[in-house]
Design a protein around this motif. Structure first.
Motif, PDB file in Angstrom:
ATOM      1  N   MET A  25       0.842  -1.202   0.000  1.00  9.28           N
ATOM      2  CA  MET A  25       0.000   0.000   0.000  1.00  9.28           C
ATOM      3  C   MET A  25       0.875   1.250   0.000  1.00  9.28           C
ATOM      4  O   MET A  25       1.906   1.301   0.660  1.00  9.28           O
ATOM      5  CB  MET A  25      -0.900   0.005   1.231  1.00  9.28           C
ATOM      6  CG  MET A  25      -1.858  -1.154   1.308  1.00  9.28           C
ATOM      7  SD  MET A  25      -3.143  -1.105   0.080  1.00  9.28           S
ATOM      8  CE  MET A  25      -4.231   0.104   0.801  1.00  9.28           C
ATOM      9  N   ASN A  26       0.443   2.246  -0.777  1.00  6.34           N
ATOM     10  CA  ASN A  26       1.102   3.548  -0.771  1.00  6.34           C
ATOM     11  C   ASN A  26       0.036   4.607  -0.492  1.00  6.34           C
ATOM     12  O   ASN A  26      -1.107   4.269  -0.162  1.00  6.34           O
ATOM     13  CB  ASN A  26       1.853   3.795  -2.083  1.00  6.34           C
ATOM     14  CG  ASN A  26       0.971   3.634  -3.292  1.00  6.34           C
ATOM     15  OD1 ASN A  26      -0.250   3.687  -3.189  1.00  6.34           O
ATOM     16  ND2 ASN A  26       1.580   3.424  -4.436  1.00  6.34           N
ATOM     17  N   TRP A  28      -1.778   6.733  -2.281  1.00  8.95           N
ATOM     18  CA  TRP A  28      -3.020   6.844  -3.065  1.00  8.95           C
ATOM     19  C   TRP A  28      -3.919   5.632  -2.848  1.00  8.95           C
ATOM     20  O   TRP A  28      -5.144   5.752  -2.890  1.00  8.95           O
ATOM     21  CB  TRP A  28      -2.733   7.100  -4.541  1.00  8.95           C
ATOM     22  CG  TRP A  28      -2.032   5.989  -5.269  1.00  8.95           C
ATOM     23  CD1 TRP A  28      -0.688   5.826  -5.440  1.00  8.95           C
ATOM     24  CD2 TRP A  28      -2.653   4.891  -5.943  1.00  8.95           C
ATOM     25  NE1 TRP A  28      -0.434   4.689  -6.159  1.00  8.95           N
ATOM     26  CE2 TRP A  28      -1.628   4.103  -6.495  1.00  8.95           C
ATOM     27  CE3 TRP A  28      -3.973   4.519  -6.142  1.00  8.95           C
ATOM     28  CZ2 TRP A  28      -1.883   2.951  -7.219  1.00  8.95           C
ATOM     29  CZ3 TRP A  28      -4.226   3.364  -6.864  1.00  8.95           C
ATOM     30  CH2 TRP A  28      -3.186   2.595  -7.399  1.00  8.95           C
ATOM     31  N   LYS A  29      -3.344   4.467  -2.572  1.00 14.43           N
ATOM     32  CA  LYS A  29      -4.175   3.301  -2.258  1.00 14.43           C
ATOM     33  C   LYS A  29      -4.854   3.486  -0.903  1.00 14.43           C
ATOM     34  O   LYS A  29      -6.044   3.181  -0.746  1.00 14.43           O
ATOM     35  CB  LYS A  29      -3.335   2.028  -2.252  1.00 14.43           C
ATOM     36  CG  LYS A  29      -2.845   1.619  -3.623  1.00 14.43           C
ATOM     37  CD  LYS A  29      -1.983   0.375  -3.517  1.00 14.43           C
ATOM     38  CE  LYS A  29      -1.377  -0.004  -4.840  1.00 14.43           C
ATOM     39  NZ  LYS A  29      -0.501  -1.188  -4.708  1.00 14.43           N
ATOM     40  N   TRP A  30      -4.088   4.008   0.071  1.00  9.62           N
ATOM     41  CA  TRP A  30      -4.694   4.283   1.380  1.00  9.62           C
ATOM     42  C   TRP A  30      -5.762   5.359   1.267  1.00  9.62           C
ATOM     43  O   TRP A  30      -6.773   5.313   1.977  1.00  9.62           O
ATOM     44  CB  TRP A  30      -3.640   4.683   2.398  1.00  9.62           C
ATOM     45  CG  TRP A  30      -2.866   3.534   2.965  1.00  9.62           C
ATOM     46  CD1 TRP A  30      -1.523   3.323   2.856  1.00  9.62           C
ATOM     47  CD2 TRP A  30      -3.373   2.442   3.728  1.00  9.62           C
ATOM     48  NE1 TRP A  30      -1.178   2.167   3.501  1.00  9.62           N
ATOM     49  CE2 TRP A  30      -2.293   1.593   4.050  1.00  9.62           C
ATOM     50  CE3 TRP A  30      -4.649   2.079   4.171  1.00  9.62           C
ATOM     51  CZ2 TRP A  30      -2.447   0.427   4.784  1.00  9.62           C
ATOM     52  CZ3 TRP A  30      -4.787   0.910   4.917  1.00  9.62           C
ATOM     53  CH2 TRP A  30      -3.707   0.106   5.207  1.00  9.62           C
ATOM     54  N   LEU A  32      -7.744   5.907  -1.342  1.00 10.57           N
ATOM     55  CA  LEU A  32      -8.938   5.272  -1.895  1.00 10.57           C
ATOM     56  C   LEU A  32      -9.676   4.452  -0.846  1.00 10.57           C
ATOM     57  O   LEU A  32     -10.904   4.532  -0.716  1.00 10.57           O
ATOM     58  CB  LEU A  32      -8.568   4.377  -3.080  1.00 10.57           C
ATOM     59  CG  LEU A  32      -8.194   5.062  -4.378  1.00 10.57           C
ATOM     60  CD1 LEU A  32      -7.726   4.033  -5.405  1.00 10.57           C
ATOM     61  CD2 LEU A  32      -9.366   5.837  -4.921  1.00 10.57           C
ATOM     62  N   LEU A  77     -12.941  -2.212  -5.514  1.00 15.12           N
ATOM     63  CA  LEU A  77     -11.698  -1.645  -4.986  1.00 15.12           C
ATOM     64  C   LEU A  77     -10.777  -2.744  -4.451  1.00 15.12           C
ATOM     65  O   LEU A  77      -9.573  -2.727  -4.715  1.00 15.12           O
ATOM     66  CB  LEU A  77     -12.004  -0.630  -3.884  1.00 15.12           C
ATOM     67  CG  LEU A  77     -10.809   0.020  -3.192  1.00 15.12           C
ATOM     68  CD1 LEU A  77      -9.964   0.794  -4.189  1.00 15.12           C
ATOM     69  CD2 LEU A  77     -11.290   0.925  -2.074  1.00 15.12           C
ATOM     70  N   LEU A  81      -7.046  -3.674  -5.822  1.00 14.00           N
ATOM     71  CA  LEU A  81      -5.861  -3.745  -4.961  1.00 14.00           C
ATOM     72  C   LEU A  81      -5.130  -5.070  -5.131  1.00 14.00           C
ATOM     73  O   LEU A  81      -3.904  -5.111  -5.156  1.00 14.00           O
ATOM     74  CB  LEU A  81      -6.251  -3.540  -3.500  1.00 14.00           C
ATOM     75  CG  LEU A  81      -6.679  -2.133  -3.108  1.00 14.00           C
ATOM     76  CD1 LEU A  81      -7.148  -2.107  -1.661  1.00 14.00           C
ATOM     77  CD2 LEU A  81      -5.578  -1.134  -3.343  1.00 14.00           C
ATOM     78  N   LEU A  84      -3.475  -5.082  -8.775  1.00 18.18           N
ATOM     79  CA  LEU A  84      -2.305  -4.222  -8.841  1.00 18.18           C
ATOM     80  C   LEU A  84      -1.107  -4.827  -8.108  1.00 18.18           C
ATOM     81  O   LEU A  84       0.025  -4.470  -8.378  1.00 18.18           O
ATOM     82  CB  LEU A  84      -2.596  -2.844  -8.256  1.00 18.18           C
ATOM     83  CG  LEU A  84      -3.493  -1.945  -9.084  1.00 18.18           C
ATOM     84  CD1 LEU A  84      -3.785  -0.659  -8.320  1.00 18.18           C
ATOM     85  CD2 LEU A  84      -2.869  -1.639 -10.426  1.00 18.18           C
ATOM     86  N   ASN A  85      -1.369  -5.755  -7.216  1.00 20.48           N
ATOM     87  CA  ASN A  85      -0.312  -6.363  -6.427  1.00 20.48           C
ATOM     88  C   ASN A  85       0.388  -7.495  -7.168  1.00 20.48           C
ATOM     89  O   ASN A  85       1.515  -7.830  -6.877  1.00 20.48           O
ATOM     90  CB  ASN A  85      -0.890  -6.884  -5.108  1.00 20.48           C
ATOM     91  CG  ASN A  85       0.184  -7.296  -4.150  1.00 20.48           C
ATOM     92  OD1 ASN A  85       1.211  -6.634  -4.049  1.00 20.48           O
ATOM     93  ND2 ASN A  85      -0.039  -8.391  -3.473  1.00 20.48           N
TER      94      ASN A  85
END
Length: 92
Positions: A25-26, A28-30, A32, A77, A81, A84-85
């Protein structure tokens, strides 16, 4: 009170959950995930406020329509996530 107590558990466990599933997580993910969580809490609080003000039908419709949309959005969402991982198979 219940929503506040639940948030303590969610905030305490979110980082550990992300590490467990290796989501990397970075910010922008946090953002969202935090926006989705805030929207869900606002929907629940708004619906039960309407119920408390004797606007029962409006509260249930609000919870039903907006809440269903948020649950579907949360599932999308979560899928994003996880996708994207995954490392790309054909990267050199």
């Amino acid at each position: 009170m219940l929503l506040g107590a639940l948030q303590v558990l969610v905030f305490a466990g979110a980082g550990q959950w992300a590490k467990h599933f290796q989501l990397a997580m970075n910010w922008w993910k946090w953002s969202l995930v935090g926006g989705w969580w805030f929207s869900l809490l606002l929907t629940i609080a708004g619906a039960f406020t309407l119920l408390g003000e004797n606007e029962g039908n409006a509260g249930w419709y609000f919870l039903g329509f907006v809440g269903t949309g948020l649950i579907v959005g949360g599932a999308i969402l979560l899928k994003v996530l996880f996708v994207l991982n995954k490392p790309a198979a054909n990267q050199s």
